[in-house]
Design a protein around this motif. Structure first.
Motif, PDB file in Angstrom:
ATOM      1  N   LEU A 329       0.824  -1.224   0.000  1.00 44.20           N
ATOM      2  CA  LEU A 329       0.000   0.000   0.000  1.00 44.20           C
ATOM      3  C   LEU A 329       0.851   1.264   0.000  1.00 44.20           C
ATOM      4  CD1 LEU A 329      -2.769  -1.046   2.565  1.00 44.20           C
ATOM      5  CD2 LEU A 329      -2.967  -0.902   0.070  1.00 44.20           C
ATOM      6  N   GLY A 330       2.139   1.128  -0.273  1.00 46.49           N
ATOM      7  CA  GLY A 330       3.013   2.299  -0.337  1.00 46.49           C
ATOM      8  C   GLY A 330       3.776   2.553   0.937  1.00 46.49           C
ATOM      9  N   GLY A 331       3.988   1.527   1.745  1.00 49.89           N
ATOM     10  CA  GLY A 331       4.665   1.708   3.022  1.00 49.89           C
ATOM     11  C   GLY A 331       6.130   2.051   2.919  1.00 49.89           C
ATOM     12  N   GLY A 332       6.752   1.816   1.785  1.00 52.47           N
ATOM     13  CA  GLY A 332       8.159   2.170   1.630  1.00 52.47           C
ATOM     14  C   GLY A 332       9.094   1.037   1.999  1.00 52.47           C
ATOM     15  N   SER A 333      10.322   1.142   1.531  1.00 56.40           N
ATOM     16  CA  SER A 333      11.308   0.083   1.738  1.00 56.40           C
ATOM     17  C   SER A 333      11.764  -0.007   3.195  1.00 56.40           C
ATOM     18  CB  SER A 333      12.518   0.309   0.830  1.00 56.40           C
ATOM     19  OG  SER A 333      13.143   1.549   1.116  1.00 56.40           O
ATOM     20  N   HIS A 334      11.662   1.106   3.952  1.00 55.16           N
ATOM     21  CA  HIS A 334      12.083   1.071   5.361  1.00 55.16           C
ATOM     22  C   HIS A 334      11.235   0.076   6.157  1.00 55.16           C
ATOM     23  CE1 HIS A 334      14.796   4.443   4.853  1.00 55.16           C
ATOM     24  NE2 HIS A 334      13.827   5.124   4.273  1.00 55.16           N
ATOM     25  N   LEU A 335       9.970  -0.047   5.788  1.00 58.02           N
ATOM     26  CA  LEU A 335       9.089  -0.975   6.484  1.00 58.02           C
ATOM     27  C   LEU A 335       9.512  -2.415   6.211  1.00 58.02           C
ATOM     28  CD1 LEU A 335       6.563  -1.104   8.268  1.00 58.02           C
ATOM     29  CD2 LEU A 335       5.186  -1.169   6.188  1.00 58.02           C
ATOM     30  N   VAL A 336       9.872  -2.702   4.969  1.00 51.54           N
ATOM     31  CA  VAL A 336      10.332  -4.052   4.634  1.00 51.54           C
ATOM     32  C   VAL A 336      11.635  -4.376   5.359  1.00 51.54           C
ATOM     33  CG1 VAL A 336      11.078  -5.565   2.756  1.00 51.54           C
ATOM     34  CG2 VAL A 336       9.169  -3.998   2.411  1.00 51.54           C
ATOM     35  N   SER A 431       8.228   2.748  13.542  1.00 50.27           N
ATOM     36  CA  SER A 431       8.804   3.980  13.016  1.00 50.27           C
ATOM     37  C   SER A 431       8.599   4.077  11.510  1.00 50.27           C
ATOM     38  CB  SER A 431      10.298   4.038  13.359  1.00 50.27           C
ATOM     39  OG  SER A 431      10.900   5.172  12.778  1.00 50.27           O
ATOM     40  N   ALA A 432       8.813   2.961  10.805  1.00 47.19           N
ATOM     41  CA  ALA A 432       8.628   2.966   9.355  1.00 47.19           C
ATOM     42  C   ALA A 432       7.153   3.082   8.981  1.00 47.19           C
ATOM     43  CB  ALA A 432       9.229   1.700   8.755  1.00 47.19           C
ATOM     44  N   ALA A 433       6.263   2.521   9.795  1.00 48.17           N
ATOM     45  CA  ALA A 433       4.838   2.616   9.503  1.00 48.17           C
ATOM     46  C   ALA A 433       4.338   4.048   9.614  1.00 48.17           C
ATOM     47  CB  ALA A 433       4.043   1.707  10.449  1.00 48.17           C
ATOM     48  N   PHE A 434       4.863   4.810  10.600  1.00 45.18           N
ATOM     49  CA  PHE A 434       4.445   6.204  10.761  1.00 45.18           C
ATOM     50  C   PHE A 434       5.208   7.151   9.836  1.00 45.18           C
ATOM     51  CE2 PHE A 434       2.723   4.591  14.749  1.00 45.18           C
ATOM     52  CZ  PHE A 434       1.527   5.293  14.838  1.00 45.18           C
ATOM     53  N   ASN A 435       6.367   6.705   9.339  1.00 45.81           N
ATOM     54  CA  ASN A 435       7.172   7.536   8.441  1.00 45.81           C
ATOM     55  C   ASN A 435       7.587   6.698   7.235  1.00 45.81           C
ATOM     56  OD1 ASN A 435       7.784  10.023  10.356  1.00 45.81           O
ATOM     57  ND2 ASN A 435       8.155   8.155  11.548  1.00 45.81           N
ATOM     58  N   PRO A 436       6.646   6.450   6.319  1.00 41.13           N
ATOM     59  CA  PRO A 436       6.927   5.523   5.222  1.00 41.13           C
ATOM     60  C   PRO A 436       8.061   5.956   4.318  1.00 41.13           C
ATOM     61  CG  PRO A 436       4.856   6.687   4.860  1.00 41.13           C
ATOM     62  CD  PRO A 436       5.278   6.972   6.260  1.00 41.13           C
ATOM     63  N   GLU A 437       8.318   7.232   4.229  1.00 41.97           N
ATOM     64  CA  GLU A 437       9.396   7.712   3.363  1.00 41.97           C
ATOM     65  C   GLU A 437      10.648   8.080   4.141  1.00 41.97           C
ATOM     66  OE1 GLU A 437       9.141   7.441   0.226  1.00 41.97           O
ATOM     67  OE2 GLU A 437       7.042   6.826   0.337  1.00 41.97           O
ATOM     68  N   ALA A 518      19.351  -2.328   2.304  1.00 40.44           N
ATOM     69  CA  ALA A 518      19.792  -2.580   0.928  1.00 40.44           C
ATOM     70  C   ALA A 518      18.945  -3.676   0.294  1.00 40.44           C
ATOM     71  CB  ALA A 518      21.269  -2.974   0.922  1.00 40.44           C
ATOM     72  N   THR A 519      18.589  -4.691   1.072  1.00 41.46           N
ATOM     73  CA  THR A 519      17.711  -5.751   0.571  1.00 41.46           C
ATOM     74  C   THR A 519      16.348  -5.193   0.213  1.00 41.46           C
ATOM     75  OG1 THR A 519      18.849  -7.350   1.988  1.00 41.46           O
ATOM     76  CG2 THR A 519      16.701  -7.983   1.125  1.00 41.46           C
ATOM     77  N   ALA A 520      15.795  -4.362   1.079  1.00 41.29           N
ATOM     78  CA  ALA A 520      14.474  -3.781   0.828  1.00 41.29           C
ATOM     79  C   ALA A 520      14.495  -2.877  -0.395  1.00 41.29           C
ATOM     80  CB  ALA A 520      14.012  -3.008   2.064  1.00 41.29           C
ATOM     81  N   ARG A 521      15.569  -2.112  -0.586  1.00 38.49           N
ATOM     82  CA  ARG A 521      15.650  -1.250  -1.770  1.00 38.49           C
ATOM     83  C   ARG A 521      15.673  -2.073  -3.052  1.00 38.49           C
ATOM     84  NH1 ARG A 521      19.291   1.747   1.452  1.00 38.49           N
ATOM     85  NH2 ARG A 521      21.072   0.735   0.427  1.00 38.49           N
ATOM     86  N   SER A 522      16.394  -3.185  -3.034  1.00 35.45           N
ATOM     87  CA  SER A 522      16.420  -4.033  -4.232  1.00 35.45           C
ATOM     88  C   SER A 522      15.050  -4.644  -4.494  1.00 35.45           C
ATOM     89  CB  SER A 522      17.481  -5.128  -4.076  1.00 35.45           C
ATOM     90  OG  SER A 522      17.132  -6.028  -3.035  1.00 35.45           O
ATOM     91  N   LEU A 523      14.292  -4.973  -3.443  1.00 31.55           N
ATOM     92  CA  LEU A 523      12.941  -5.486  -3.635  1.00 31.55           C
ATOM     93  C   LEU A 523      12.003  -4.406  -4.157  1.00 31.55           C
ATOM     94  CD1 LEU A 523      12.571  -7.645  -0.395  1.00 31.55           C
ATOM     95  CD2 LEU A 523      12.875  -8.484  -2.723  1.00 31.55           C
ATOM     96  N   SER A 524      12.293  -3.155  -3.844  1.00 28.96           N
ATOM     97  CA  SER A 524      11.466  -2.049  -4.324  1.00 28.96           C
ATOM     98  C   SER A 524      11.736  -1.713  -5.785  1.00 28.96           C
ATOM     99  CB  SER A 524      11.712  -0.802  -3.462  1.00 28.96           C
ATOM    100  OG  SER A 524      11.388  -1.046  -2.109  1.00 28.96           O
ATOM    101  N   GLU A 525      12.784  -2.262  -6.341  1.00 27.30           N
ATOM    102  CA  GLU A 525      13.138  -2.015  -7.749  1.00 27.30           C
ATOM    103  C   GLU A 525      13.220  -3.347  -8.489  1.00 27.30           C
ATOM    104  OE1 GLU A 525      16.775   0.137  -7.526  1.00 27.30           O
ATOM    105  OE2 GLU A 525      15.830   1.979  -6.814  1.00 27.30           O
ATOM    106  N   PRO A 526      12.082  -3.976  -8.734  1.00 31.28           N
ATOM    107  CA  PRO A 526      12.093  -5.330  -9.318  1.00 31.28           C
ATOM    108  C   PRO A 526      12.670  -5.386 -10.723  1.00 31.28           C
ATOM    109  CG  PRO A 526       9.867  -4.433  -9.282  1.00 31.28           C
ATOM    110  CD  PRO A 526      10.715  -3.496  -8.487  1.00 31.28           C
ATOM    111  N   HIS A 527      12.702  -4.248 -11.427  1.00 31.84           N
ATOM    112  CA  HIS A 527      13.247  -4.277 -12.787  1.00 31.84           C
ATOM    113  C   HIS A 527      14.716  -4.689 -12.789  1.00 31.84           C
ATOM    114  CE1 HIS A 527      14.352  -0.246 -11.333  1.00 31.84           C
ATOM    115  NE2 HIS A 527      15.364  -0.315 -12.178  1.00 31.84           N
ATOM    116  N   LEU A 528      15.429  -4.418 -11.694  1.00 36.13           N
ATOM    117  CA  LEU A 528      16.826  -4.837 -11.622  1.00 36.13           C
ATOM    118  C   LEU A 528      16.926  -6.357 -11.573  1.00 36.13           C
ATOM    119  CD1 LEU A 528      18.119  -2.220  -9.011  1.00 36.13           C
ATOM    120  CD2 LEU A 528      18.339  -2.148 -11.508  1.00 36.13           C
TER     121      LEU A 528
END
Length: 556
Positions: A329-336, A431-437, A518-528
């Protein structure tokens, strides 16, 4: 940075070869089987550690190796893909496997046939599921894992164990049928089962094919959610984990995480919109919240540590499913990233709890006396005849003191109280849930963030109440000298080792969270991921022409 070609397949081949080799040994040749098992699992830990280091240095893509079985080009090849997420799960599996195997060597590997082979095969299935890059082989490795788990669930016999195992087998066979149906429908629609190729094709499918794809993905999603133990598909889990042999239950704590892993992988590659996959983020959030609530009631209602530990598995799975849904739902990579940190710490803590339970309840001391009615109801007395087996290794004095400290650490980890990794994981999730970005972002927090906060606080409080209550009855109640817990050194080592890893995660939280982010960022960019897998090419073997009289040859 390419990984060594054959190192990627080693986590599958090592336990597979070791398990097959031990089938040629008679069951009474346990010492030889133990040696082979320990060598195989120790090798797995080393290989998984090396793969984790490769993934950590793998650049922004995080996908550092693609192994093409048969040397066919993708998407036709059967591919094994190594990225940060797979490497982390491989190392966690190897560490848990080593701990459970050490614990089992004291007595539990003698309670049935082919324990070591089954243990190797379940590691084969787990590692293959984390590495595979296509849905059909995900099904194959799931079945290898489940077939071995059926045997391990029955290991040790007993009426309760047989009843729970038959229930477990029936549920998982039904889930496997749904899995196969979903995979078949997806192949009929898209003509491929390579996950990277599916991620590339799904957005371009004609509109008339989307309904069948959604139905296929929904069927597949139900199979994954059964394995992830989401409410109301989770009723099989507490009784199965309660009845299983302690080292088996400690290893089973990883099985529900396989379903969570697959859902996270699918969410990353295919999205969570209902229009794309049939598994909506809203469903994951609602199901995750319901699972946490159900697990919390189970924790409070439990009158035995075994049932309590099974309910904590539900709370852990529900939390992770809610995190994945919020990510969709747009929670951001910090949540993952926070969710991955929680996954590792909670799995280690729950596995250690299963091992502690066996040690404190082994001789039916004060705890079993207080809850004699419940113990009889759940069939604990079925295995009473097995308790006279001698331990392998020196029996240590002062075991209750060591176990009480270990139990206190596990209680803090599961309840999420400071200063251990459980608190840091839950704090990072909230913290990530309240600050998704990121910290300091503007905008009002989502109502779902408040709901998640309430659930995590209530579940932590419930876990603390239940664990303190049973801890007081277990460790502070009157115990006769003849009823004092006996334990061998090999049984205490894995418990202390698992807790020590969580302490390391607490002290080194900054470096561990950097890896998770770093793992969450790679999951947020599946095209890589897609570009790396589909861009892999078969190895070309260069031939050298015969050397002529002048000593010169020509490569071709």
């Amino acid at each position: 940075m390419p990984a060594p070609e054959h190192l990627i397949i080693a986590p599958v081949l090592i336990p597979l070869i070791a398990g097959a080799l031990m089938l040629f040994y008679e069951d009474r040749q346990r010492r030889a089987k133990r040696v082979i098992s320990f060598i195989a699992v120790a090798a797995l830990v080393v290989v998984a550690h090396d793969l984790l280091n490769l993934a950590r240095r793998g650049g922004e893509a995080g996908t550092v190796g693609v192994y093409l079985l048969g040397n066919w080009p993708p998407p036709f090849a059967i591919v094994l893909v190594l990225d940060r997420l797979a490497a982390m799960m491989l190392l966690l599996t190897a560490v848990l496997g080593l701990g459970a195997l050490i614990f089992a060597s004291a007595r539990w590997d003698r309670r049935g046939q082919h324990f070591h082979s089954l243990f190797m095969f379940i590691l084969t299935g787990l590692n293959g599921a984390f590495l595979t890059g296509d849905l059909f082989n995900l099904f194959v490795f799931f079945e290898v894992m489940l077939a071995a788990s059926y045997g391990l669930a029955l290991h040790g016999s007993g009426a309760l164990r047989v009843r729970a195992s038959l229930h477990y087998i029936a549920i998982n066979l039904a889930a496997s049928l749904l899995f196969l149906i979903g995979v078949s429908l997806i192949y009929g629609v898209t003509g491929t089962l390579n996950m990277a190729d599916l991620a590339a094709q799904i957005p371009t499918l004609p509109a008339e094919q989307k309904p069948l794809l959604k139905a296929a993905a929904a069927i597949l999603g139900i199979a994954f959610l059964v394995k992830a133990a989401m409410w109301p598909l989770c009723f099989w889990l507490p009784i199965t984990y309660l009845a299983a042999a302690p080292p088996v239950a400690a290893m089973f704590a990883m099985l529900s995480k396989v379903g969570v892993y697959v859902i996270l992988r699918m969410t990353s590659l295919f999205g969570t919109g209902v229009g794309e996959t049939g598994i909506g983020a809203e469903i994951l959030v609602a199901g995750g919240f319901a699972t946490v609530a159900f697990g919390t009631f189970g924790v409070l209602a439990s009158q035995g540590l075994g049932r309590l530990a099974g309910s904590t598995v539900l709370v852990s799975s529900g939390t992770l499913l809610a995190v994945i849904g919020l990510f969709g739902l747009g929670g951001g990579s910090h949540l993952v990233a926070a969710g991955l940190y929680y996954l590792v710490s909670s799995t280690l803590a729950i596995s250690a709890l299963f091992l502690i339970i066996e040690l404190v309840e082994r001789d039916e001391g004060s705890f079993a006396t207080v809850f004699a009615v419940t113990a009889e109801l759940y069939g604990f007395s079925e295995d009473a005849a097995d308790e006279d087996e001698p331990l392998v290794g020196p029996v240590l004095p002062g075991v209750f003191t060591v176990l009480s400290v270990c139990y206190a650490c596990v209680a803090l980890l599961i309840a999420g109280l400071p200063p251990l990794a459980g608190f840091m994981a839950k704090f990072a999730i909230l913290s990530a849930a309240f600050n998704p970005e990121g910290i300091g972002t503007d905008g009002p927090p989502s109502p779902l963030a408040f709901a998640l906060t309430g659930l995590l606080l209530v579940s932590g409080l419930a876990a603390m109440i239940a664990l303190v209550r049973t801890g007081i009855q277990t460790f502070w109640g009157p115990v006769d000298e003849e009823d004092r817990t006996r334990a061998a050194l090999v049984e205490l080592v894995p418990v202390i080792g698992l807790i020590a890893i969580t302490l390391y995660m607490t002290v080194q939280a900054n470096s561990v969270m950097r890896y998770m982010e770093a793992t969450a960022r790679s999951l947020s960019e599946p095209h890589l991921y897609v570009e790396t897998v589909l861009g892999a090419r078969p190895y070309v073997i260069e031939e050298t022409a015969p050397v002529d009289a002048g000593g010169e040859g020509e490569a071709r």
